[in-house]
Design an enzyme around this catalytic site. Sequence first.
Site, PDB file in Angstrom:
ATOM      1  CG  HIS A   1     -25.403  -7.554  -9.498  1.00 43.42           C
ATOM      2  ND1 HIS A   1     -24.888  -8.103 -10.659  1.00 43.42           N
ATOM      3  CD2 HIS A   1     -26.512  -6.867  -9.859  1.00 43.42           C
ATOM      4  CE1 HIS A   1     -25.669  -7.757 -11.677  1.00 43.42           C
ATOM      5  NE2 HIS A   1     -26.661  -7.018 -11.223  1.00 43.42           N
TER       6      HIS A   1
ATOM      7  CD  GLU B   1     -15.901  -9.804 -19.381  1.00 42.38           C
ATOM      8  OE1 GLU B   1     -15.018 -10.606 -19.750  1.00 42.38           O
ATOM      9  OE2 GLU B   1     -16.360  -8.895 -20.126  1.00 42.38           O
TER      10      GLU B   1
END
Length: 309
Positions: free
Chosen positions: A41, A113
């Site tokens: 991430h 997102e």
Amino acid sequence: MAPMDLRIFTEPQQGASYDDQLALAQRAEQLGFSAFFRSDHFLHMGDGDPLPGPTDSWTTLAGLARETSTIRLGTLVSSATFRHPGLLAIQVAQVDAMSGGRVELGLGAGWFEAEHEAYGIPFPHKRFGLLEEQLEIVTGLWSTPVGERFDFTGKHYTLTDSPALPKPVQDPVPIIVGGGGPKRTPRLAARFAGEYNQSFPEKSIVVEQVNRVRAACEEAGRDPDSLTYSVAFVACVGKDEAELARRAAAIGRVPAELREHGLAGTPAELVDGLGALAEQGISRVYLQCLDIRDLDHLDLIADTAMASS
């Protein structure tokens, strides 16, 4: 009952430097955990200090490959939305060579997102087909014999006359497919994976989902026992209630909730929790350690859980 395979899993986007990750990986190796895995991430989640900012997972794993010697290394999971499959196949093969054949690839469809918006990465809202093609491409590139070429034409990607190099050291590199989908995910796992993972599932549905994957294997003509079945849970262990409460507070959680949804409590409770998972057909557990600088936490887990398994 076979011993439980215990792995350390962390979330560096929550605030960790490369050196923080190196210290955790090296301690995990010293203590005998089988693997060090990290998320893939680029954006801090929730409240708290985001410094020093994100680190790239495969760049990090390349460094760890040269600064560890036995522990396995991987992602849980890399996102198909910001990893092009041709480049990913090269990256993973190279890190596999740098580590002497210790890499595993967890690959998923992606979901966060906001991190895409923060770094200008397109976020398609239909992503499962993307993931399926990526798995086809990565495995196809690696399995193409040296000297032959690989071609692929799909809805999302086209590869033409690829030399399909470099090859990883391992043949095959273990691939991890995870998720809780009732049909498509089990089929992908049966087709491509060496391991099927459930990350943070409700404990009551673990067996049900394992059975779906086993059924998908049988439908595909594959031995269901040829897969490893794993789970990932937050780990938070204290030698007494005071230490447990301190560790829970450090990650912004409370003991009662962690006991319900994670692997938390006293060392004895951790052992009981692992035993319950083993009875459900789980043979590998990723212990998510969110306070990356608390190396004493790993020592406590190893002193109890490793001894019992």
